[in-house]
Design an enzyme around this catalytic site. Structure first.
Site, mmCIF file in Angstrom:
data_model
loop_
_atom_site.group_PDB
_atom_site.id
_atom_site.type_symbol
_atom_site.label_atom_id
_atom_site.label_comp_id
_atom_site.label_asym_id
_atom_site.label_seq_id
_atom_site.Cartn_x
_atom_site.Cartn_y
_atom_site.Cartn_z
ATOM 1 N N GLY A 201 15.142 54.093 -4.451
ATOM 2 C CA GLY A 201 14.068 54.119 -3.470
ATOM 3 C C GLY A 201 13.174 55.319 -3.638
ATOM 4 O O GLY A 201 13.502 56.260 -4.375
ATOM 5 N N PRO A 202 12.029 55.327 -2.956
ATOM 6 C CA PRO A 202 11.098 56.456 -3.057
ATOM 7 C C PRO A 202 11.717 57.734 -2.514
ATOM 8 O O PRO A 202 12.724 57.702 -1.784
ATOM 9 C CB PRO A 202 9.899 56.002 -2.192
ATOM 10 N N THR A 205 13.479 58.796 1.520
ATOM 11 C CA THR A 205 13.888 57.628 2.296
ATOM 12 C C THR A 205 15.330 57.716 2.788
ATOM 13 O O THR A 205 15.773 56.813 3.504
ATOM 14 C CB THR A 205 13.714 56.343 1.462
ATOM 15 N N GLY A 206 16.072 58.749 2.411
ATOM 16 C CA GLY A 206 17.401 58.954 2.984
ATOM 17 C C GLY A 206 18.547 58.562 2.085
ATOM 18 O O GLY A 206 19.632 58.228 2.583
ATOM 19 N N LYS A 207 18.368 58.590 0.764
ATOM 20 C CA LYS A 207 19.460 58.203 -0.140
ATOM 21 C C LYS A 207 20.604 59.222 -0.080
ATOM 22 O O LYS A 207 21.777 58.854 0.061
ATOM 23 C CB LYS A 207 18.922 58.093 -1.575
ATOM 24 N N THR A 208 20.275 60.501 -0.158
ATOM 25 C CA THR A 208 21.318 61.529 -0.072
ATOM 26 C C THR A 208 21.942 61.553 1.314
ATOM 27 O O THR A 208 23.151 61.774 1.457
ATOM 28 C CB THR A 208 20.717 62.903 -0.416
ATOM 29 N N HIS A 423 -21.620 62.021 4.660
ATOM 30 C CA HIS A 423 -20.662 61.403 3.739
ATOM 31 C C HIS A 423 -19.541 60.702 4.509
ATOM 32 O O HIS A 423 -19.236 59.524 4.248
ATOM 33 C CB HIS A 423 -20.094 62.480 2.814
ATOM 34 N N GLU A 424 -18.911 61.406 5.434
ATOM 35 C CA GLU A 424 -17.792 60.814 6.180
ATOM 36 C C GLU A 424 -18.269 59.711 7.112
ATOM 37 O O GLU A 424 -17.556 58.725 7.322
ATOM 38 C CB GLU A 424 -17.057 61.901 6.975
#
Length: 646
Positions: A201-202, A205-208, A423-424
């Site tokens: 996963g990116p 994302t909470g893998k560890t 511009h914005e």
């Protein structure tokens, strides 16, 4: 040996060595002279001897006054004793006090200690430091040992209650924990325990965190190690550490071994300059053998995490090594709300905070982003002297995480501010009028990060796929800022450089990867040099002809030109709205979503969202820093908005 007593033992050894050295020096003092046995008789006849000490091996004496012997003034003398029956009667005639030493064994022992003790101390110190090195004192002899950490019961445990937003991954890992606790429940139907689980996963994302929660839930030994801990500067160390890690696991089976960032050692083989003898490849080969080789590792489950599964070697991805691949993706709206609930447990939240609204307004946020946002909101509330974290604090924290911190110290000239406002406003106006686009969330000309101004859009729902109309509208929004500058200011600035870069990238992806060009058709024409050094091949062959490459450039140019034409039509038709929006940006610097809706409908602006009460003022007013009057000179940096914010 306990670490507390090691320094004490070292100092004791040093003290004993010094004492021995002093004794040796004292024993070989230059004040004692070696003389012959006949000289003793001569000294006695001349009445030079003050006292004598007679033993079976030697005769030692002391002079009344120091005497010159061989050019050296000495106070004592020593001679080898040659047996002579008349020696004692002769001493009696000299009237010299004497004593006879019959205890010769003690003298022999002391003389032996004079040369045995220093050598013994050296040997003991050498053995001591060698054992220190083998025990890991300076890691000199520990290169081949695994650096895996065994989770202790005293450490703070994280359970699955502390993990939210990834229910499928939790279910997969929970089943493995049940298998370790009750293997007979699954084995009675012929099931086998999985050997490995790969968490993909990116980042953020909470893998560890999932692995730590698994350790907290399982009542089995849990080893954790990083992929980079295997590889060392010495050849063969990585493979040795892999062997040692699994040996430790076999001794404490059933157990779980967690390897974080496994792509550090599990990359595709044959991609390095070292060939088959590359140190990383040797480590990978040993890991493959240990996971599923000739010997079985029953009861040892391997959990690994990576955010680059595309570069892993196919041999490590096959069933039998990693039987399960769990995707830990970015959380959806429900998952984000659950994650926010976890991170706000210890944060006093005001009643006006609605976590579901915050979750809907943070699409694309990972668990780490949400944790950072909650922490920033708490810091905002503390700086403003509040007792509870309010909705305003969460909004400011969300803007900081998504758009970057405000740089109010960067003072722009009126000309630069007006160009940025135009511009914005061009981005915001095209986004509001083009259709098939995400609504505008906020427009600001306050410098944030590296941008002089930011236009942020937030989707109403999470997007998992993109249509051609949506991407074409996005291209028009990206070109809106440059077109507004050209129409209002009759010139363009460097602020559109990032817009042009992002628009070109999207258009090329539409043509080469998504099949959204009628001229090219549904053919993948990914550029051969887009991703060098990802861990596979250094060189990729050219798979498109020159004619096709020219056609790709033509189609990309057509999409960008069409987007610029659509943006020009919208801005020309609603130039009055653009003018008013730019003037309001110059006045209040930041426009919220309801401000933009009111400007488009021609209504008067309200200071806060219609239908809501005015936010409560903080108890302690925070003094704003005084702005410098002198503008900052220099080249205008590249501004405009990145893809996720336009």
């Amino acid at each position: 040996m306990n670490n507390t007593f090691r320094p004490l033992m070292i100092w004791l050894f040093v003290f004993a060595a010094l004492v021995t050295l002093l004794i040796t020096i004292k024993g070989t003092s230059s004040t004692t002279a070696e003389v012959g046995f006949n000289d003793v008789f001569r000294f006695g006849e001349q009445n030079l001897i003050k006292e004598l000490k007679i033993s079976a091996e030697s005769v030692e004496g002391v002079f009344h006054e120091p005497q010159m012997i061989d050019g050296t003034k000495v106070e004592k003398f020593k001679s080898e004793y040659i047996f002579y029956e008349g020696f004692i009667p002769q001493v009696l005639k000299w009237n010299t006090p004497f004593k006879v030493d019959n205890n010769t064994s003690a003298k022999v022992i002391l003389s032996m200690l004079g040369w045995v003790l220093p050598i013994g101390l050296i040997v003991v110190l050498w053995v001591f430091f060698l054992r220190q090195m083998q025990a890991g004192g300076n890691k000199a002899m520990m290169f081949g040992k695994s650096r895996a950490k065994l989770l202790n019961a005293s450490q703070k445990k994280i359970t699955f209650k502390d993990v939210a937003g990834c229910d499928e991954a939790k279910e997969e890992l929970h089943e493995i924990i049940e298998f370790l606790k009750e293997p007979q429940k699954f084995q009675r139907l012929g099931g086998k325990i999985p050997k490995g689980v790969l968490l993909m996963g990116p980042p953020g994302t909470g893998k560890t965190l999932l692995a730590r929660a698994t350790a907290g839930e399982a009542n089995v030994p849990f080893f954790s190690i990083s992929g980079s801990d295997f590889v060392e500067m010495f050849v063969g160390v990585g493979a040795s550490r892999v062997r040692d890690l699994f040996d430790q696991g076999k001794k404490q089976a059933p157990c779980i071994i967690f390897i974080d960032e496994i792509d550090a050692v599990g990359r595709h083989r044959g991609a390095g300059m070292g060939g088959g003898h590359d140190e990383r490849e040797q480590t990978l080969n040993q890991l493959l053998v240990e996971m599923d080789g000739f010997e079985s590792n029953d009861g040892v489950i391997l959990i690994a995490a990576t955010n680059r599964p595309d570069v892993l070697d196919p041999a490590i991805m096959r069933p039998g090594r990693f039987d399960r691949r769990v995707v830990v993706d970015l959380p959806d709206v429900k998952g984000r709300q659950e994650i926010l609930a976890v991170h706000t447990r210890k944060v006093p939240v005001a009643p006006d905070v609605n976590l579901s609204i915050i979750a809907r307004g943070t699409p694309g946020f990972s668990g780490a982003d949400l944790a950072n946002m909650v922490n920033e909101a708490a810091l905002y509330g503390a700086r403003r002297g509040k007792r509870m974290v309010s909705r305003e604090d969460f909004e400011d924290a969300k803007d900081k995480v998504m758009m970057g911190a405000e740089r109010r110290s960067l003072i722009l000239s009126e000309e630069e501010k007006w160009a940025t406002a135009v511009h914005e406003s061009g981005h915001a106006l095209v986004a509001a009028m083009v259709g098939n686009a995400d609504p505008v969330h906020k427009v600001t000309i306050i410098p944030r990060g590296r941008a002089l101004g930011v236009t942020m859009q937030l989707p109403l729902d999470d997007r998992h796929s993109y249509s051609a109309r949506y991407l074409e509208s996005r291209l028009a929004i990206l070109m809106g800022g440059r077109v507004a500058e050209d129409i209002v200011l009759s010139q363009t600035t460097s602020g559109a450089s990032n817009d042009i870069e992002v628009a070109t990238k999207i258009a090329r992806q539409m043509v080469c990867e998504m099949g959204m060009s009628r001229q090219i058709g549904p053919i993948s024409l990914r550029h051969p040099n887009e991703m060098p050094f990802i861990g596979r091949d250094f060189y990729r062959s050219q798979n498109i002809s020159e004619k096709t490459a020219e056609l790709i450039d033509t189609e990309v140019r057509r999409l960008v030109d069409e987007a610029e034409r659509r943006a020009s039509e919208i801005i020309t038709q609603h130039r009055a709205i653009l003018q008013r929006m730019s003037e309001k940006l110059m006045e209040i610097e930041t426009l919220e979503e309801w401000h933009i809706d009111q400007i488009v409908r021609g209504e008067e602006l309200t200071p806060h969202r219609p239908g809501t009460l005015e936010p409560e003022k903080p108890q302690v007013e925070v003094k704003e820093k005084e702005k410098k009057e002198k503008p900052i000179s220099g080249i205008l940096p590249d501004s405009s908005t990145p893809l996720a914010q336009t």
